[in-house]
Design a protein around this motif. Sequence first.
Motif, short mmCIF file in Angstrom:
data_model
loop_
_atom_site.label_atom_id
_atom_site.label_comp_id
_atom_site.label_asym_id
_atom_site.label_seq_id
_atom_site.Cartn_x
_atom_site.Cartn_y
_atom_site.Cartn_z
N GLU A 133 48.57 7.49 -7.85
CA GLU A 133 49.39 6.40 -7.29
C GLU A 133 48.61 5.39 -7.56
O GLU A 133 49.56 4.17 -7.73
N ASP A 137 50.40 1.94 -9.50
CA ASP A 137 50.88 0.67 -9.20
C ASP A 137 50.37 -0.47 -9.93
O ASP A 137 50.83 -1.68 -9.75
N ARG A 210 61.69 2.25 -5.79
CA ARG A 210 61.33 0.73 -5.68
C ARG A 210 62.55 0.22 -5.60
O ARG A 210 63.08 -0.70 -4.52
#
Length: 386
Positions: A133, A137, A210
């Motif tokens: 993760e 990002d 998102r």
Amino acid sequence: MTDTVPVADLVDQNCHGVLRTELGLGTFEARLGAARAPAAPGTTFFDTQTGFAVRRWCPPLLGLEAHCPPAHYLARRRELGVAETSRRLLRATGVSAHLIDTGLPGDLTGPAEMASAAGSEAREIVRLEILAEQVADTSGTVDAFLVNLGEAVHTAASSAVAFTSAVAFTSAVAVASVGGAAPRVAPEPPGPVRLRAAAGRWLARREEERRAARRGTRGRGGGGVCVEPELLDHLRWSAVACGLPLQLRLGAADPARLADFAAATEGHGCDLVLLHGYPHHRQAAALAGRHPHVYADLGTVPARTGARAAGVLAEILELAPFGKLLFSSGARELPELHLVGARQFREALGRVLGGWVEDGAWTRQDAARVATMIGSGNARRVYGLG
């Protein structure tokens, strides 16, 4: 009364930090339960084996009578404050080394704070899914993500004591996102085409979520913790190549999912440690017995089973070589769970081994040696601790 064998030093080879913030009665009780569902109406999670164990072991360390009412205990806890309560409880565990899985969310203490509060050595365990993760990002493309992920695994290996990964999915969203339960752990890393496709699917879901969040709608899930089987297999094989121990969190998964992976990784210089295998603890113990690089523990079982912990521990001791078993509390958030895990494990192992001494099956010297192996010696060997 059954004789007992003392279990002195412990190495907690898988646990988590404790909360830095104070808790009210309801939030404290909720963290005693292993289930996500609330307690039955009119009851609390103090009405569990864990709750009774907390009331047995923890109040005397805060200056109260054992088994005092929960409200009295929590009032005293607030009076002392979080830091002092944690210090008293953690130092009473008798754990000389904490190996901390830092992948859980929340305001939890890290290894340095745990070492200070507990008066112990503390080292970090890196959760592979969370590492993915973090890399996702900061990576704009699939190719950049895969390159950065490889670098991140090798960088983490330079300071961590182990890696950890989940064998079973633990949320309905995760299961739905890949169309079913997690498959068996693959006996070989995925090829580049399959790996790139899996990474692309996961990154696309993350971007979709998102965008949905910005619109105030919901995405289709699966964009958080990585659940793509091929990408998970790539992460685990990358960890194997680094040579650090790899902890595999079984949850309720059958250890048979790991059989091919265990056979394929033999001889690669990476030890596999099966965590929290209950209720499949016999199968986990048997797998540890079949492969020289596979180890097993019971994790949170001594704390969760309370007064029945000795019976469950005896079952895993039936099948696994004693040099292949390790202690871990699996404790998270509450210092009480660290204490209960250590105390219940000590008492359960001492009772089981003491019973065999009393029956004449073992000598006391052999029982003491095995107690040291399981409590700390095996972990010190596997993780290269001093």
